[in-house]
Design a protein around this motif. Structure first.
Motif, PDB file in Angstrom:
ATOM      1  N   LEU A  83       0.937  -1.239   0.151  1.00  0.00           N
ATOM      2  CA  LEU A  83      -0.120  -0.082  -0.052  1.00  0.00           C
ATOM      3  C   LEU A  83       0.863   1.175  -0.129  1.00  0.00           C
ATOM      4  O   LEU A  83       2.077   1.324   0.591  1.00  0.00           O
ATOM      5  CB  LEU A  83      -0.881   0.201   1.241  1.00  0.00           C
ATOM      6  N   ALA A  84       0.316   2.156  -0.693  1.00  0.00           N
ATOM      7  CA  ALA A  84       1.263   3.423  -0.764  1.00  0.00           C
ATOM      8  C   ALA A  84       0.892   4.437   0.451  1.00  0.00           C
ATOM      9  O   ALA A  84       1.858   5.156   0.735  1.00  0.00           O
ATOM     10  CB  ALA A  84       0.784   4.550  -1.947  1.00  0.00           C
TER      11      ALA A  84
ATOM     12  N   ASP B 209       7.511  -5.107   4.425  1.00  0.00           N
ATOM     13  CA  ASP B 209       6.968  -4.042   3.756  1.00  0.00           C
ATOM     14  C   ASP B 209       5.663  -4.376   2.988  1.00  0.00           C
ATOM     15  O   ASP B 209       4.580  -3.405   2.589  1.00  0.00           O
ATOM     16  CB  ASP B 209       7.820  -3.272   3.068  1.00  0.00           C
ATOM     17  N   VAL B 210       5.308  -5.595   2.908  1.00  0.00           N
ATOM     18  CA  VAL B 210       4.186  -6.346   2.107  1.00  0.00           C
ATOM     19  C   VAL B 210       2.919  -6.357   2.814  1.00  0.00           C
ATOM     20  O   VAL B 210       2.945  -6.657   3.893  1.00  0.00           O
ATOM     21  CB  VAL B 210       4.316  -7.610   1.310  1.00  0.00           C
TER      22      VAL B 210
ATOM     23  N   LEU C 123      -7.422  -2.373  -8.785  1.00  0.00           N
ATOM     24  CA  LEU C 123      -6.708  -1.626  -7.632  1.00  0.00           C
ATOM     25  C   LEU C 123      -7.099  -0.139  -7.690  1.00  0.00           C
ATOM     26  O   LEU C 123      -6.842   0.485  -8.523  1.00  0.00           O
ATOM     27  CB  LEU C 123      -5.344  -2.322  -7.203  1.00  0.00           C
ATOM     28  N   PRO C 124      -7.228   0.338  -6.409  1.00  0.00           N
ATOM     29  CA  PRO C 124      -7.528   2.005  -6.487  1.00  0.00           C
ATOM     30  C   PRO C 124      -6.279   2.544  -6.722  1.00  0.00           C
ATOM     31  O   PRO C 124      -5.086   2.112  -6.218  1.00  0.00           O
ATOM     32  CB  PRO C 124      -7.695   1.985  -4.934  1.00  0.00           C
ATOM     33  N   GLU C 125      -6.302   3.725  -7.390  1.00  0.00           N
ATOM     34  CA  GLU C 125      -5.230   4.400  -7.964  1.00  0.00           C
ATOM     35  C   GLU C 125      -4.798   5.064  -6.738  1.00  0.00           C
ATOM     36  O   GLU C 125      -5.430   5.428  -5.868  1.00  0.00           O
ATOM     37  CB  GLU C 125      -5.448   5.582  -9.098  1.00  0.00           C
ATOM     38  N   ASN C 126      -3.409   5.334  -6.863  1.00  0.00           N
ATOM     39  CA  ASN C 126      -2.612   6.234  -5.891  1.00  0.00           C
ATOM     40  C   ASN C 126      -2.960   5.596  -4.397  1.00  0.00           C
ATOM     41  O   ASN C 126      -2.601   6.325  -3.435  1.00  0.00           O
ATOM     42  CB  ASN C 126      -3.274   7.665  -5.861  1.00  0.00           C
ATOM     43  N   LEU C 127      -3.167   4.457  -4.315  1.00  0.00           N
ATOM     44  CA  LEU C 127      -3.360   3.559  -3.295  1.00  0.00           C
ATOM     45  C   LEU C 127      -2.455   2.645  -2.890  1.00  0.00           C
ATOM     46  O   LEU C 127      -1.886   1.967  -1.885  1.00  0.00           O
ATOM     47  CB  LEU C 127      -4.612   3.113  -2.814  1.00  0.00           C
ATOM     48  N   VAL C 128      -2.219   1.973  -4.150  1.00  0.00           N
ATOM     49  CA  VAL C 128      -1.315   0.626  -4.285  1.00  0.00           C
ATOM     50  C   VAL C 128      -0.296   0.689  -5.304  1.00  0.00           C
ATOM     51  O   VAL C 128      -0.489   1.164  -6.446  1.00  0.00           O
ATOM     52  CB  VAL C 128      -2.381  -0.433  -4.664  1.00  0.00           C
ATOM     53  N   PHE C 129       0.802   0.282  -4.874  1.00  0.00           N
ATOM     54  CA  PHE C 129       1.853  -0.006  -5.787  1.00  0.00           C
ATOM     55  C   PHE C 129       1.673  -1.199  -6.529  1.00  0.00           C
ATOM     56  O   PHE C 129       0.914  -2.032  -6.494  1.00  0.00           O
ATOM     57  CB  PHE C 129       3.410  -0.333  -5.125  1.00  0.00           C
TER      58      PHE C 129
END
Length: 157
Positions: free
Chosen positions: A24-25, A111-112, A130-136
């Protein structure tokens, strides 16, 4: 009466499992993450029975979320990499026991946040938006049959 042996462990071929590692970002709770995933997909992830690991001093609980894709007939499972709860079974009397109250399923990948598994032999995780700007981007990872997580996934499958 003699019990017939159903299978021989030497005859079973163990294949590697392909999983996805989800980072997660930003730090958000499980319910918010899966609410956003469910909004973006025709998949509906719901909380299932936790994955439970029994240690010498603690029992560890890892949240698990599942969804079933109707068209591909595939079951997708997210398992938290970090234990959400640990219940102490007995008091630690030794100084260096290497068992703490927090456990990771993948110790080398702390970190996962989530481990993504599919019922397919060759999974396609791109089906899940997956939601943008939330998940790598999801990182592909291969588990060999000797790893503890491989055995855990096989048990809960």
């Amino acid at each position: 009466m003699e019990i017939q042996k159903l299978y021989d462990l030497d005859d079973i071929e163990f294949e590697d499992i392909a999983i996805g590692l989800v980072r997660l970002a930003k730090n958000i709770p499980d319910y918010e993450f899966f609410f956003k995933i469910n909004q973006n997909n025709d998949l509906t992830f719901s909380r299932k029975k936790d994955v439970i690991l029994h240690g010498a001093y603690f029992d560890y609980h890892f949240p698990r979320f599942e969804a079933y894709h109707k068209f591909t007939k595939t079951c997708f499972t997210f398992i938290s990499n970090r234990s959400s709860e640990s219940r102490q079974k007995k008091l630690q009397t030794e100084l260096f026991t290497e068992e703490e109250n927090i456990k990771f399923l993948l110790n080398n990948q702390v970190d996962v946040e989530y481990i993504l598994h599919s019922s397919e032999q060759f999974p396609d995780f791109s089906v899940i938006l997956l939601p943008e700007n939330l998940v790598f981007p999801i990182q592909d990872y291969t588990l060999s049959s000797e790893e503890e997580l491989y055995q855990i996934i096989q048990y809960y499958e």
